[in-house]
Design a protein around this motif. Structure first.
Motif, mmCIF file in Angstrom:
data_model
loop_
_atom_site.group_PDB
_atom_site.id
_atom_site.type_symbol
_atom_site.label_atom_id
_atom_site.label_comp_id
_atom_site.label_asym_id
_atom_site.label_seq_id
_atom_site.Cartn_x
_atom_site.Cartn_y
_atom_site.Cartn_z
ATOM 1 N N PHE A 1 46.242 -4.389 68.263
ATOM 2 C CA PHE A 1 45.161 -3.631 67.628
ATOM 3 C C PHE A 1 44.036 -3.354 68.624
ATOM 4 O O PHE A 1 43.503 -2.243 68.675
ATOM 5 C CB PHE A 1 44.609 -4.382 66.414
ATOM 6 N N ALA B 1 45.422 -0.823 71.496
ATOM 7 C CA ALA B 1 45.724 0.498 70.927
ATOM 8 C C ALA B 1 44.425 1.208 70.558
ATOM 9 O O ALA B 1 44.276 2.416 70.772
ATOM 10 C CB ALA B 1 46.636 0.372 69.712
ATOM 11 N N GLY B 2 43.468 0.453 70.025
ATOM 12 C CA GLY B 2 42.158 1.018 69.700
ATOM 13 C C GLY B 2 41.406 1.468 70.939
ATOM 14 O O GLY B 2 40.771 2.526 70.946
ATOM 15 N N THR C 1 43.137 4.736 72.315
ATOM 16 C CA THR C 1 42.824 5.915 71.505
ATOM 17 C C THR C 1 41.360 6.326 71.665
ATOM 18 O O THR C 1 41.047 7.516 71.653
ATOM 19 C CB THR C 1 43.168 5.707 70.016
ATOM 20 N N SER D 1 41.062 4.934 66.242
ATOM 21 C CA SER D 1 40.530 3.866 67.088
ATOM 22 C C SER D 1 39.616 2.939 66.289
ATOM 23 O O SER D 1 39.698 1.713 66.417
ATOM 24 C CB SER D 1 39.747 4.468 68.254
ATOM 25 N N LEU E 1 41.763 0.700 64.105
ATOM 26 C CA LEU E 1 42.478 -0.327 64.877
ATOM 27 C C LEU E 1 41.541 -1.411 65.393
ATOM 28 O O LEU E 1 41.818 -2.609 65.241
ATOM 29 C CB LEU E 1 43.223 0.328 66.043
ATOM 30 N N TRP F 1 41.099 -5.464 64.389
ATOM 31 C CA TRP F 1 40.979 -6.515 65.399
ATOM 32 C C TRP F 1 39.694 -7.322 65.196
ATOM 33 O O TRP F 1 39.703 -8.551 65.236
ATOM 34 C CB TRP F 1 41.002 -5.892 66.798
#
Length: 73
Positions: free
Chosen positions: A6, A9-10, A13, A38, A41, A45
């Protein structure tokens, strides 16, 4: 699912969002979609990790992404 997924990936993005908007080549709507993704994600997190300040920040980034999508649509 691993929190690192998370988080990163955030981050990726968010980087793509900033590049898409800064390039000013007509893909701003897609950039704002990435900002919303984003924020979701990184928000997941932050929630899982107890990072309340970051979670609050992601809430406002999500709102900015939605506003950007509405205005560019």
């Amino acid at each position: 699912m691993n929190n690192k997924i998370f988080e990163w990936a955030g981050v990726i993005t968010a980087i793509l969002y900033s590049l898409f908007v800064a390039l000013n080549i007509g893909i701003e709507f897609f950039g704002f979609c990435l900002l919303l993704l984003s924020a979701i994600l990184i928000g997941i997190w932050a929630y899982r990790g107890g990072h309340k300040g970051i979670l609050l920040l992601q809430f406002f980034y999500a709102i900015a992404g939605i506003i950007g999508m509405v205005r560019w649509f």
